[in-house]
Design a protein around this motif. Sequence first.
Motif, mmCIF file in Angstrom:
data_model
loop_
_atom_site.group_PDB
_atom_site.id
_atom_site.type_symbol
_atom_site.label_atom_id
_atom_site.label_comp_id
_atom_site.label_asym_id
_atom_site.label_seq_id
_atom_site.Cartn_x
_atom_site.Cartn_y
_atom_site.Cartn_z
ATOM 1 N N UNK A 1 -13.500 50.509 -46.948
ATOM 2 C CA UNK A 1 -14.245 50.842 -48.170
ATOM 3 C C UNK A 1 -15.144 52.064 -48.006
ATOM 4 N N UNK A 2 -15.736 52.234 -46.831
ATOM 5 C CA UNK A 2 -16.598 53.400 -46.613
ATOM 6 C C UNK A 2 -15.791 54.688 -46.637
ATOM 7 N N UNK A 3 -14.562 54.658 -46.116
ATOM 8 C CA UNK A 3 -13.698 55.840 -46.183
ATOM 9 C C UNK A 3 -13.289 56.131 -47.625
ATOM 10 N N UNK A 4 -12.940 55.076 -48.341
ATOM 11 C CA UNK A 4 -12.414 55.273 -49.691
ATOM 12 C C UNK A 4 -13.470 55.776 -50.670
ATOM 13 N N UNK A 5 -14.729 55.331 -50.507
ATOM 14 C CA UNK A 5 -15.740 55.750 -51.483
ATOM 15 C C UNK A 5 -16.597 56.910 -50.989
ATOM 16 N N UNK B 1 -12.920 56.964 -39.552
ATOM 17 C CA UNK B 1 -13.236 55.602 -39.126
ATOM 18 C C UNK B 1 -12.247 55.157 -38.061
ATOM 19 N N UNK B 2 -12.707 54.270 -37.185
ATOM 20 C CA UNK B 2 -11.816 53.560 -36.277
ATOM 21 C C UNK B 2 -11.359 52.286 -36.979
ATOM 22 N N UNK B 3 -10.046 52.084 -37.054
ATOM 23 C CA UNK B 3 -9.478 50.898 -37.686
ATOM 24 C C UNK B 3 -8.555 50.190 -36.710
ATOM 25 N N UNK C 1 -3.144 55.148 -48.368
ATOM 26 C CA UNK C 1 -3.919 56.280 -48.855
ATOM 27 C C UNK C 1 -4.733 56.989 -47.799
ATOM 28 N N UNK C 2 -4.536 56.608 -46.537
ATOM 29 C CA UNK C 2 -5.258 57.243 -45.438
ATOM 30 C C UNK C 2 -4.260 57.852 -44.464
ATOM 31 N N UNK D 1 -8.586 58.863 -41.647
ATOM 32 C CA UNK D 1 -9.353 59.748 -42.518
ATOM 33 C C UNK D 1 -8.602 59.864 -43.846
ATOM 34 N N UNK D 2 -9.260 60.257 -44.940
ATOM 35 C CA UNK D 2 -8.601 60.324 -46.240
ATOM 36 C C UNK D 2 -7.464 61.345 -46.254
ATOM 37 N N UNK D 3 -6.414 61.015 -46.998
ATOM 38 C CA UNK D 3 -5.302 61.948 -47.149
ATOM 39 C C UNK D 3 -5.780 63.257 -47.770
ATOM 40 N N UNK D 4 -5.089 64.315 -47.415
ATOM 41 C CA UNK D 4 -5.336 65.659 -47.951
ATOM 42 C C UNK D 4 -6.694 66.226 -47.562
ATOM 43 N N UNK D 5 -7.279 65.684 -46.499
ATOM 44 C CA UNK D 5 -8.534 66.243 -45.994
ATOM 45 C C UNK D 5 -8.275 67.630 -45.417
ATOM 46 N N UNK D 6 -9.143 68.581 -45.715
ATOM 47 C CA UNK D 6 -8.993 69.946 -45.217
ATOM 48 C C UNK D 6 -10.125 70.348 -44.277
#
Length: 307
Positions: free
Chosen positions: A136-140, A146-148, A157-158, A262-267
Motif C-alpha cells: 500500500x505504501x508503494x501504491x499510494x 520496498x522489500x517484498x 502493477x509493480x 518499485x512502481x511501474x514506469x518509474x524514471x
Amino acid sequence: MDVPETRELTYFVAVAEELHFGRAAQRLGMAQPPLSRAIAQLERRIGVRLLERTSRAVNLTAAGQVFLTESRKALDAVSASVRRAQRAGRTDPKLTLAMKPNGDAGLLDSILRRYRLDADAVDIEVIVCGIGEQVPMLRDGRADVAFLTAPYDDVAGLDTEPLVTQDQVAMVSRAHRLAGRAALTLADLAGEQLPRWPGDDDDVPAADGCPPQVRDLSQLMQLVALGQLVAVLPESVRRHARPDVVCVPLLDAPPTAVVVAWPERTTSRAVAALIRAGAEAAEAAGAGAAGAGAPHRDEHRGQDALA
C-alpha cells in the motif's frame, strides 16, 4: 467514454466499504440524499449497476466488485502522483524505502553501502512498517521502493528484482510435539493453528478461539512461544528466533523470494541506482550463485527503472 471524476470514485468507495448510505455519508461529512444522487449519476455515467439496494441492505453487484477494486487503484494513483511530485520538487531529494522488520534477508546494510557510492544516489529514508503495509505504501506514493516477499505480497502493477530465494521452516514452541523433528512436511502441520496475516478476512471479526491478526515478528514469536500458533516462514527467520522457539525445515513448502519492488514506469535514476545496489549485494552474498535457486541477473539490472 464519459470518465468518472475522482470525487465520484471517493463517494463510491465509501458506500461500497460501508454498504450503508448513512454511514458512508457520515464518513464523507455530507448529507445522505446528495450522496445517493451522486452514486445514481455515477451508475448512469458508466452504464452499469454497481449496487443492489433494498430497504434493508446495500450490496455490491459483480460489476460493483470490479469497480471497487479499480477505484481504489485509481485513487491510490492520484495520491501517489501528488506525493511523488512533491518529493520531486524538493530542493533536497530523498528516496523512501519501506520494509517489514527483518524483511531484507540481512542485505540492507550491504545494499546501502553500495548505493551511497553510486553517482545517482540521494538521501534515503528507511521506514520499518507492519507486515503487509509495504505494498500500500508503494501504491499510494508514501514509498518509492520496498522489500517484498514473493509469492505472498501482491506485486501486480509493480516492477521487481529478485534478491534471494529461501526455503521455508515451521516455527514452533520448544515444547511443541514437533519441535524435536529433524524435518517436517506440510501434512505434519494439519490441524495446527496458523497465523492470521493482514489482509486475511480484514472485514471479518476473529471468532472465538481464532488468533488475532499478526502485525509484526515480535507478536508472532510470542504467540508461537506460548504454543498458540505454528508459523511457516522463510528460513532467514532463524537469525531472529527466540530461545523458546524452534525452526524446523519444511521439505515440501514452496520457496519464497525477497524482492525489491518499485512502481511501474518509474524514471528515477536514484531508484535505478538502488536496484543495482540490491542486485550487487545479493550476488556478493552468494544469493546469485549458479544452482542456488536465485534468478539470473545480467548487466541490464536496474535499468528497468529508467525505461
